[in-house]
Scaffold this active site. Structure first.
Site, short mmCIF file in Angstrom:
data_model
loop_
_atom_site.label_atom_id
_atom_site.label_comp_id
_atom_site.label_asym_id
_atom_site.label_seq_id
_atom_site.Cartn_x
_atom_site.Cartn_y
_atom_site.Cartn_z
N TYR A 187 18.88 46.79 3.35
CA TYR A 187 19.96 47.47 4.07
C TYR A 187 20.61 46.49 5.06
O TYR A 187 19.99 45.51 5.50
CB TYR A 187 19.39 48.70 4.80
N ASN A 189 21.10 46.15 8.14
CA ASN A 189 20.50 45.68 9.40
C ASN A 189 19.09 45.10 9.21
O ASN A 189 18.45 44.75 10.20
CB ASN A 189 20.49 46.80 10.44
N LYS A 190 18.63 44.99 7.97
CA LYS A 190 17.25 44.56 7.76
C LYS A 190 17.12 43.03 7.80
O LYS A 190 18.10 42.30 7.87
CB LYS A 190 16.73 45.11 6.43
N VAL A 191 15.85 42.54 7.74
CA VAL A 191 15.62 41.10 7.94
C VAL A 191 16.25 40.25 6.84
O VAL A 191 16.55 39.08 7.06
CB VAL A 191 14.12 40.78 8.10
N ALA A 192 16.40 40.79 5.64
CA ALA A 192 17.23 40.17 4.60
C ALA A 192 18.29 41.23 4.27
O ALA A 192 17.95 42.30 3.76
CB ALA A 192 16.41 39.82 3.37
#
Ligand SMILES: Cc1ncc(COP(=O)(O)O)c(C=O)c1O
Length: 385
Positions: A187, A189-192
């Site tokens: 998603y 805003n996720k780390v990837a």
């Protein structure tokens, strides 16, 4: 840290993806390739995850929510079954549990890590329990060895919602490698970050079933059929859904996945700077990281005790935004207090409710500059003076 902010400084968002020329080149390559849906790029991502986690299989899908839905469907969780899960999480897993006809049974969390504990899960097991669905809060892994033992002792499916922990480990064991099925998020805003996207990983026969269910119940992919088989030469073996990740998404997700080492190092540096500057502020607890944990730092989550801090959590968030143009976020509204869950009977969840009232996520992402980090530290400390 002593610098004073000029009024009208540019807003600092809670999160922003770090997209470079490699991501842009890979997406352009896909656009020019003539193949946009699940194909070589999604297959490469699945391979990379399989290799890193050492799991039998992986399936790239449209979201972590889709992966969770497929996980419960593929494992045959359904009507009359109970799934033990935390309430201090995003609604995706509980919603997926309800969608397959089962019931989420919420249990309380550890006040230090905000993760579900094996002891609390064990106490909630009934003859109807079929699965335990853990979630690695903020990127710090749960005690997966203990959860594995518990699940095996009771013959339960173990699911890891590793949406926050794509690049995290505990005692050298990567998140997503212990459960029967694990789910990840790409998603925005996720780390990837790939805008949307998810991944299901785990035991071969379960991922095989999920793959079938995630492409209409058809026994081959469009990429496999393309140019090799007659396009009408397929069978629908079960009534499925359409959850495959497109190659456009996989192009972006794949490059971001390859950069996780670099991204996590930067996140950890920011977290260390916050912890060193904010530890000791009355009523503010910085994150507790257990020994042996390699934190993924999706969240830098502080707890603000209104009885000991000068402001409560909502006042801190409002002051950071209004006086300093710094956005924060809250993770999460407890699911047992939301819409379809509100009227269900739940066991008492005092730690969950305490944490939900006090938790605040500060900006912590690799696109932040050192000046951005100093700005957050300065702003928070100013509220405590
Ligand atoms: C713990 C957790 N699980 C699942 C999800 C859902 O992820 P997605 O947006 O990829 O469906 C999220 C999203 O924020 C999450 O925080």
């Amino acid at each position: 840290m002593s610098r004073t902010l000029m009024p009208g400084a540019a807003p600092l968002p809670w999160n922003r993806p770090l997209i470079g020329e490699d991501e842009i080149a890979e997406v352009l390559d896909t656009l020019r390739s003539g193949w946009l849906t699940h194909g070589p790029k999604a297959t490469r991502l699945e391979h990379a995850v399989r290799e890193r986690l050492g799991v039998e299989d992986a399936f790239a899908v449209t979201s972590c929510t889709a992966a969770l839905h497929l996980a419960f469907l593929a494992a045959g969780i359904g009507a009359g079954h109970e799934v033990i899960a935390p309430s201090l999480t995003f609604c995706a897993a509980p919603n997926a549990i309800l969608h397959v006809g089962a019931r989420p049974v919420f249990v309380d969390i550890d006040p230090a890590t905000l993760n579900m504990t094996p002891q609390a899960a064990q106490a909630a097991i009934t003859p109807r329990t079929r699965a335990i669905a853990v979630m690695h809060y903020g990127g710090q892994m749960c005690d997966m060895r203990a959860f594995r033992r518990l699940a095996d002792r009771h013959g339960l499916l173990l699911v890891e919602d590793a949406a926050h922990a794509l690049h995290a480990s505990r005692d050298g064991v990567p998140a997503g490698s212990t459960a029967d099925l694990s789910t990840f998020s790409f998603y925005a805003n996720k780390v990837a970050a790939a805008g949307e996207g998810g991944l299901l990983a785990g035991r071969g026969e379960l991922v095989h079933q999920a793959r079938l269910l995630g492409r209409h119940g058809i026994d081959s992919s469009a990429w496999q059929r393309h140019g090799k088989r007659n396009t009408a030469d397929y069978e629908v073996t079960v009534p499925g859904l359409k959850y495959v990740m497109s190659d456009l998404t996989a192009a972006l997700a794949g490059v971001q996945y390859d950069r996780l080492e670099e991204f996590t190092r930067r996140r950890a540096d920011i977290a260390a700077a916050y912890t060193s500057a904010l530890t000791g502020l009355p009523g503010l607890s910085t994150p507790v990281v257990l020994p042996g944990v390699e934190h993924g730092w999706f969240l830098y989550a502080v707890l603000i005790d209104p009885a000991a801090a000068p402001l409560d959590r909502d006042q801190v968030a409002a002051a950071l935004l209004e006086r300093h143009q710094i956005s924060t976020s809250v993770h999460f509204k407890p699911v047992h207090l939301l819409g379809p869950y509100r009227d269900m009977a739940h066991r008492p969840l005092p730690v969950t409710e305490m944490a939900a009232a006090r938790q605040l996520s500060l900006p912590c992402y690799p696109a932040m500059t050192d000046q951005d980090v100093d700005r957050v530290i300065h702003a928070v400390r100013q509220l405590w003076t």
